[in-house]
Write an enzyme that holds these catalytic residues in place. Sequence first.
Site, PDB file in Angstrom:
ATOM      1  N   ASP A 114      39.214 -12.509 -11.235  1.00  0.00           N
ATOM      2  CA  ASP A 114      37.883 -11.997 -10.869  1.00  0.00           C
ATOM      3  C   ASP A 114      37.996 -10.774  -9.971  1.00  0.00           C
ATOM      4  O   ASP A 114      37.128 -10.509  -9.148  1.00  0.00           O
ATOM      5  CB  ASP A 114      37.053 -13.089 -10.182  1.00  0.00           C
ATOM      6  CG  ASP A 114      37.694 -13.584  -8.888  1.00  0.00           C
ATOM      7  OD1 ASP A 114      38.865 -13.237  -8.648  1.00  0.00           O
ATOM      8  OD2 ASP A 114      37.022 -14.304  -8.135  1.00  0.00           O
ATOM      9  N   ASP A 213      28.021 -30.768  -5.132  1.00  0.00           N
ATOM     10  CA  ASP A 213      27.894 -29.367  -5.531  1.00  0.00           C
ATOM     11  C   ASP A 213      26.587 -28.763  -5.030  1.00  0.00           C
ATOM     12  O   ASP A 213      26.555 -27.646  -4.510  1.00  0.00           O
ATOM     13  CB  ASP A 213      28.011 -29.230  -7.054  1.00  0.00           C
ATOM     14  CG  ASP A 213      27.337 -30.378  -7.789  1.00  0.00           C
ATOM     15  OD1 ASP A 213      26.470 -31.038  -7.191  1.00  0.00           O
ATOM     16  OD2 ASP A 213      27.684 -30.612  -8.959  1.00  0.00           O
TER      17      ASP A 213
END
Length: 458
Positions: A114, A213
């Site tokens: 990335d 999450d």
Amino acid sequence: MASSSSSSLPAAWAAAVRAGAVAPALRAAVWACLAMSAMLVAEAAWMGLASLAAAAARRLRGYGYRWEPMAAPPDVEAPAPAPAEFPMVYKLSIGAACALTWPPDRIIIQVLDDSTDPFVKELVELECKEWASKKINIKMFLTWPLPGDFAVNYNVCLMTRIQKMSLDYHFKVEQESGSFMHAFFGFNGTAGVWRVSAINQSGGWKDRTTVEDMDLAVRASLKGWEFLYVGDIRVKSELPSTFQAYRHQQHRWTCGAANLFRKMAWEIITNKEVSMWKKHHLLYSFFFVRRAIAPILTFLFYCIVIPLSAMVPEVTIPVWGLVYIPTAITIMNAIRNPGSVHLMPFWILFENVMAMHRMRAALSGLLETARANDWVVTEKVGDQVKDELDVPLLEPLKPTECAERIYIPELLLALYLLICASYDFVLGNHKYYIYIYLQAVAFTVMGFGFVGTRTPCS
């Protein structure tokens, strides 16, 4: 004689209702549900407009795709100047993976890069090509953030198709509108790209709820981190194809979110690092309306209050609450699921049945009962799905195959709905019986396990 008896029955019931507290209590419940319905339809309309605006903005000016680094505190991932004699980290990492003692035809090396520096990306690509020339199955995998979702088994049965409709709305409307309007959405663990510094600054992963999450996402948002939803990239995922597995999944998601609301409400209120606009979004829209009001209202209004009001002549539900609001919500969902319009009636009935479990889960999370931290891993069938794509949309289970596939709560609700619908059909004047009969059928079908795919009993 029979006519006189039948006419006296509703009169006796009406007199009993007037004498007691049933009618006033039911009338109060109706107006409470109408108020919650107005909140829900307003929220759905706001999210729908925001998601459409986000889609239009993305097409007109490429909104949402930023390759430059985000403005944030010093990032532990940022490369620091290093002496020339230090080896390049990416070469060591890729080399270690490619040197694993494993048959080359049984391993795939995925390089998830990335980097925002084109020079670094080019070096990584050259390293991958060098190993590929040595017959190593290596691929540059991450070329774009991956927050999308694509169900590989959505056409296995009617239940998975309905799940896909709900998830499409979740991603296309809820996630995209939150990202566009508030730079925040509830990360659900699927195909997300996180900065290590964002995780560390937010306190890391925690196991205090069953939605770790979402917990991390909320805490990161309160630290000032921004979220970007990229909706045109899709990754594969599998939907639970059995009713029991889906029930466990929905309990965990609903209960965990409600429990997180209980744990973080005061922290959100007293936070000094984000604007009132974002705090209002988190408290009211994200948690209160969608995680508490929605599951409670759906079951209470459409499965309890409306059927009971069919038996109480003194209670009338306004047509705007009975017809217009549900129709508006259905239309807004259908707009984002144009290919599934023909399944909308099934979606409505199925979601109302599931609302019974979601309401119980939401109350369990809000009250933090003994079941608030129940964690049952969602059963998936993996590659077995490929061999069973011809399963009918509704496949019944053999009565002798599994007695545990009979769900008593659903059958009890079906009986209640049948009584209410029959009273309205024979003696009532509300004409609610058409909807109530259909909902009773839905509870009966799911109560006897005529939903999902057939799996062996555990």
